[in-house]
Design a protein around this motif. Structure first.
Motif, PDB file in Angstrom:
ATOM      1  N   ALA A  19       0.156 -14.836  -4.971  1.00 27.95           N
ATOM      2  CA  ALA A  19       1.105 -14.066  -4.127  1.00 27.95           C
ATOM      3  C   ALA A  19       0.885 -15.430  -2.352  1.00 27.95           C
ATOM      4  O   ALA A  19       1.081 -14.877  -1.626  1.00 27.95           O
ATOM      5  CB  ALA A  19       0.505 -12.979  -2.969  1.00 27.95           C
ATOM      6  N   SER A  36       7.554 -10.374  -3.559  1.00 26.74           N
ATOM      7  CA  SER A  36       7.995  -9.041  -4.158  1.00 26.74           C
ATOM      8  C   SER A  36       8.407  -9.556  -5.893  1.00 26.74           C
ATOM      9  O   SER A  36       8.288  -8.823  -6.829  1.00 26.74           O
ATOM     10  CB  SER A  36       8.184  -7.257  -3.484  1.00 26.74           C
ATOM     11  OG  SER A  36       9.643  -8.205  -3.198  1.00 26.74           O
ATOM     12  N   GLU A  84      11.748 -13.984  -2.796  1.00 24.84           N
ATOM     13  CA  GLU A  84      10.893 -12.448  -1.950  1.00 24.84           C
ATOM     14  C   GLU A  84       9.588 -12.596  -2.582  1.00 24.84           C
ATOM     15  O   GLU A  84       9.236 -12.278  -3.790  1.00 24.84           O
ATOM     16  CB  GLU A  84      11.469 -11.376  -2.069  1.00 24.84           C
ATOM     17  CG  GLU A  84      12.484 -11.460  -0.860  1.00 24.84           C
ATOM     18  CD  GLU A  84      11.835 -11.218   0.608  1.00 24.84           C
ATOM     19  OE1 GLU A  84      10.181 -10.709   0.809  1.00 24.84           O
ATOM     20  OE2 GLU A  84      12.349 -11.413   1.871  1.00 24.84           O
TER      21      GLU A  84
END
Length: 249
Positions: A123, A72, A70
């Motif tokens: 990201a 995050s 993920e």
């Protein structure tokens, strides 16, 4: 203090890097793993600042592993590889760093300076890390294994984590339902469930507007009203020609 995790299938490479990192007083190696499946678990458990990751590992490569995390939870990634330097230029566009084997201590020192500077993990997806998954890495009783997607009947979450259910196997994966929905053909049928439509034998409509899926092996999977229409649409043809349908539409 920087916390580091080393993931490499070659023990001598892990030992070499660990010895080099030990010379840096502000770096702590919190763990090492010999494959990507162990690595996924360690990343979620240890939450290291940086992962030194081999690209060329058997069964699940370093790039495939990164795509299973993920965003995050993604730490800094430093690729450790024997790839040609020119083939790795694309990683520079993703705020990533890499070390070529055998590792040059001076090049490692530059990498550590870059990490100390407070650069943020990118990201953006790494090249090759967003391809469709063909297998799901799982942990079972005292073993780790890969389940091919054609074997998987459904996936669901419970108090133990994300359970992967096959006809004759059961495993727990570090992958989230979100990652599995995005990177595999598994379809959302419920807030806590993804289903492999190739394993659907029947859909039983219930009085409350929801439904239950019955798999070819007889397992039952709930379908919420929110997802029922799309499940019907995706499976309409194959279910219409089944002789044992209880509730055709």
């Amino acid at each position: 203090m920087l916390t580091a995790l080393i993931i490499d299938d070659e023990a001598p490479s892990r030992e070499e890097l660990k010895a080099l990192l030990a010379e840096a007083p502000d770096v702590e190696v919190v763990g090492e793993c010999a494959n990507a499946i162990e690595g996924l678990s360690a990343i979620h458990r240890l939450r290291p600042d940086v992962v030194f990751l081999d690209i060329q590992m058997p069964r699940v490569s370093g790039l495939e592993m990164v795509g299973m995390i993920e965003p995050s939870a993604l730490p800094h990634i430093v690729f450790v590889t024997a790839y040609d330097e020119h083939a790795l230029k694309a990683f520079e566009e993703h705020a990533a760093d890499y070390l070529l084997k055998p590792i040059d201590p001076k090049r490692l020192a530059k990498t550590l300076d870059w990490l100390r500077s407070g650069a943020r993990p990118s990201a953006k997806a790494f090249p090759g890390s967003t391809d469709s998954l063909r297998q799901i890495p799982c942990i079972g009783r005292n073993r780790i294994f890969l389940l091919g997607l054609d074997e998987v009947e459904f996936v669901h979450t419970d108090v133990c984590g994300v359970q992967v259910v096959a006809t004759n196997k059961l495993g727990i994966t570090e992958l989230t339902l979100k990652i599995l929905q995005e990177r595999t053909p598994l379809m959302r049928c419920h807030r806590q469930y993804l289903i492999n439509i190739d394993h659907i034998a029947e859909i039983e409509l219930l009085e409350n507007g929801a439904a239950d899926i019955v798999t070819h092996s007889g397992k039952r999977v709930p379908v919420s009203r929110r997802h029922l229409r799309e499940i019907k649409r995706q499976t309409a043809y194959c279910l219409r020609v089944c002789e044992n349908i209880k509730n055709p539409w």
